[in-house]
Design a protein around this motif. Structure first.
Motif, short mmCIF file in Angstrom:
data_model
loop_
_atom_site.label_atom_id
_atom_site.label_comp_id
_atom_site.label_asym_id
_atom_site.label_seq_id
_atom_site.Cartn_x
_atom_site.Cartn_y
_atom_site.Cartn_z
N PHE A 1 0.82 -1.20 0.00
CA PHE A 1 0.00 0.00 0.00
C PHE A 1 0.86 1.26 0.00
N VAL A 2 1.94 1.21 0.77
CA VAL A 2 2.86 2.36 0.82
C VAL A 2 3.40 2.64 -0.58
N LYS A 3 3.80 1.58 -1.28
CA LYS A 3 4.36 1.76 -2.63
C LYS A 3 3.29 2.25 -3.59
N ALA A 4 2.06 1.74 -3.43
CA ALA A 4 0.98 2.21 -4.30
C ALA A 4 0.78 3.71 -4.07
N LYS A 5 0.77 4.13 -2.83
CA LYS A 5 0.63 5.56 -2.49
C LYS A 5 1.74 6.38 -3.14
N LEU A 6 2.96 5.91 -3.02
CA LEU A 6 4.11 6.65 -3.55
C LEU A 6 4.01 6.78 -5.06
N GLU A 7 3.61 5.69 -5.75
CA GLU A 7 3.46 5.75 -7.21
C GLU A 7 2.39 6.77 -7.59
N LEU A 8 1.28 6.74 -6.85
CA LEU A 8 0.17 7.64 -7.17
C LEU A 8 0.55 9.09 -6.94
N GLU A 9 1.46 9.36 -5.99
CA GLU A 9 1.90 10.74 -5.74
C GLU A 9 2.52 11.35 -6.97
N ASP A 10 3.20 10.50 -7.75
CA ASP A 10 3.98 11.02 -8.87
C ASP A 10 3.22 11.10 -10.18
N ILE A 11 1.95 10.70 -10.20
CA ILE A 11 1.22 10.78 -11.47
C ILE A 11 0.10 11.82 -11.39
N GLU A 12 -0.34 12.24 -12.55
CA GLU A 12 -1.36 13.30 -12.60
C GLU A 12 -2.74 12.78 -12.28
N ALA A 13 -3.54 13.64 -11.70
CA ALA A 13 -4.94 13.28 -11.44
C ALA A 13 -5.62 12.97 -12.76
N GLY A 14 -6.50 12.00 -12.74
CA GLY A 14 -7.21 11.62 -13.95
C GLY A 14 -6.55 10.48 -14.70
N GLU B 1 -9.32 -11.20 -11.58
CA GLU B 1 -8.35 -12.24 -11.25
C GLU B 1 -7.72 -12.79 -12.51
N VAL B 2 -6.42 -12.90 -12.49
CA VAL B 2 -5.69 -13.44 -13.63
C VAL B 2 -4.63 -14.41 -13.11
N ASP B 3 -4.76 -15.71 -13.42
CA ASP B 3 -3.69 -16.65 -13.08
C ASP B 3 -3.28 -16.64 -11.61
N GLY B 4 -4.21 -16.49 -10.69
CA GLY B 4 -3.87 -16.56 -9.27
C GLY B 4 -3.46 -15.25 -8.65
N TYR B 5 -3.39 -14.17 -9.45
CA TYR B 5 -3.15 -12.87 -8.85
C TYR B 5 -4.24 -11.92 -9.34
N TYR B 6 -4.20 -10.69 -8.90
CA TYR B 6 -5.26 -9.75 -9.20
C TYR B 6 -4.73 -8.51 -9.90
N VAL B 7 -5.58 -7.98 -10.80
CA VAL B 7 -5.25 -6.73 -11.48
C VAL B 7 -6.25 -5.67 -11.04
N LEU B 8 -5.77 -4.65 -10.37
CA LEU B 8 -6.63 -3.56 -9.93
C LEU B 8 -6.43 -2.37 -10.86
N THR B 9 -7.53 -1.92 -11.44
CA THR B 9 -7.44 -0.73 -12.30
C THR B 9 -8.09 0.43 -11.57
N LEU B 10 -7.37 1.54 -11.49
CA LEU B 10 -7.97 2.70 -10.85
C LEU B 10 -7.56 4.01 -11.52
N GLU B 11 -8.38 5.04 -11.24
CA GLU B 11 -8.09 6.38 -11.75
C GLU B 11 -7.70 7.25 -10.56
N LYS B 12 -6.57 7.93 -10.72
CA LYS B 12 -6.11 8.79 -9.59
C LYS B 12 -7.01 10.00 -9.46
N VAL B 13 -7.39 10.25 -8.22
CA VAL B 13 -8.17 11.44 -7.90
C VAL B 13 -7.33 12.31 -6.96
N GLU B 14 -7.20 13.59 -7.29
CA GLU B 14 -6.41 14.50 -6.43
C GLU B 14 -7.20 14.79 -5.15
N GLU B 15 -6.48 14.99 -4.07
CA GLU B 15 -7.17 15.24 -2.78
C GLU B 15 -7.88 16.59 -2.76
#
Lengths: 70, 74, 270
Positions: free
Chosen positions: B15-28, B60-74
């Motif tokens: 989750f920490v890494k997901a947060k950090l990645e999202l910090e660096d990308i644009e909203a939308g 679910e794909v082959d025993g793992y999961y793919v989460l797709t999301l759109e970044k929303v700015e705070e």
């Protein structure tokens, strides 16, 4: 009169406004030589303790130097 | 679309890494996160939703999961 | 500046917080805080700022570790007795967090050296044990426009306030000058319950961290007082005083001066 002293209600047996210096005696405030008085949000000059008066409803805080830290 | 592979990363570091990645990308922007089954998929998607991001899909794909999301700015 | 894998793990509990995140942690890593005093207050301040990852920490103290310090100065240990406090503190800080820069100043602060010392830092913390230093730190920070945390303890009581020069009341807005010199303190005034500086110092470190993050409300315009026996915290609103000798409308203090201390009793305060 009723006062708020250090955040708590206090009353003294005087009706008329009382000089701060007298208040310190009436309330037996500790370490009068060190104490700083804040009256209704304003810090008083030490020289004003005789001149400034407290009246019914006033808010008084007694603040002390604390010089330690090591 | 960027894909961030968080498989093999345990909670809460994923989750920490997901947060950090999202910090660096644009909203939308839409991103994909790859998550392990178990605690990761149970915790990370809803926690990211809680942060305000828009979850677009979880499959679910082959025993793992793919989460797709759109970044929303705070 | 991208965080390394090790930093992501080390600071994960910070990054998880909305008010911190990776961006906030980077602010801490780029932050510079000076701690004046490596004793009761300075100990928890130094420990927690090191743990938090404040990238550059300065620590100033001319003293050596003494056995009587260990009851409350928790950054020093028994093997450190006799060692310079700043060196002892630096060792522990770097053991907690090896990536920090710790600058040591094995000296007392004085009117001559303090301006130069504080110049390189973003936030200053008063961890000193005497009025002369407290007034000097206030004056130096106000004149230089440096935000700082005031702290003072006595027996079972502590108080702290954060000062943003020009914006919020300073120490002299409350106490325009040091206490009367003709009052000689008694021995018991040198006593302090060991845990007390731990509480106060950690509050001061909290303010430094919040300042660097730009998060929350700083303890400005209010004096926070604590009494350990009654276990009460109180907040006394304080106004910036027009009559303040250094930050008021007609300042009388325009340069730094060493206030001469009253005679001390049994090395009171040391």
């Amino acid at each position: 009169m009723n006062l708020t002293v250090n955040g708590k209600p206090a009353s003294i047996a005087e009706e008329n406004p009382v000089p701060v210096s007298q208040l310190l005696e009436l309330l037996r405030v500790e370490q009068r030589e060190y104490v700083t008085v804040e009256l209704n949000g304003d810090i008083l000059d030490r020289g004003d303790f005789d001149g400034a008066t407290v009246k019914d409803g006033d808010n008084v805080e007694f603040l002390y130097f604390m010089g330690g830290g090591r | 679309m960027e894909t961030i592979d968080l498989r093999g990363v345990s909670c809460p570091t994923n989750f920490v890494k997901a947060k950090l990645e999202l910090e660096d990308i644009e909203a939308g922007t839409t991103v994909e996160f790859l998550l392990d089954d178990g605690e990761p998929v149970k915790n990370v998607p809803r926690s990211l939703k809680d942060e305000g991001h828009k979850l677009l899909g979880l499959k679910e794909v082959d025993g793992y999961y793919v989460l797709t999301l759109e970044k929303v700015e705070e | 500046m991208k965080l390394s894998e090790e930093q992501i793990t080390r600071y994960s509990r910070h990054i998880l917080l909305k008010e911190v995140g990776g961006k906030g942690q980077k602010k801490l890593l780029e932050g510079r805080v000076l701690i004046i005093g490596a004793g009761g207050l300075g100990s928890p301040i130094a420990l927690y700022l090191a743990a938090a990852g404040v990238g550059t920490i300065g620590i100033a103290d001319a003293d050596e570790v003494d056995l009587s310090n260990l009851q409350r100065q928790v950054i020093h240990t028994t093997p450190d007795v006799g060692k310079a406090k700043v060196l002892s503190a630096k060792e522990t800080m770097l053991a907690i967090n090896p990536e920090l820069t710790v600058n040591t100043y094995e000296t007392w602060v004085s009117a001559e050296n303090i301006a130069g010392m504080i110049a390189d830092y973003d936030f200053i913390i008063d961890g000193t044990d005497n009025f002369a230093a407290k007034f000097l730190i206030n004056d130096a920070c106000v004149l230089a426009g440096k935000p700082y945390s005031h702290g003072g303890i006595l027996q079972f009581d502590g108080q702290t306030m954060t000062i943003k020069p020009g914006e919020s009341p300073c120490y002299r807005c409350i106490f325009p000058e040091p206490p009367p010199k003709d009052v000689i303190p008694t021995c018991s005034r040198a006593g302090v319950i060991g845990v007390l500086p731990g509480v106060l110092g950690t509050l001061q470190a909290t303010e430094a961290i919040k300042y660097l993050l730009g998060a929350g409300d700083l303890l400005t315009g209010r004096l926070l007082t604590y009494n350990a026996l009654r276990m009460r915290f109180r907040e006394i609103p304080v106004k910036k005083s027009a009559k303040c000798p250094i930050c008021g409308d007609h300042p009388t203090i325009t340069e730094l001066k060493d206030e001469l201390e009253a005679m001390t009793v049994c090395d009171l305060g040391h």
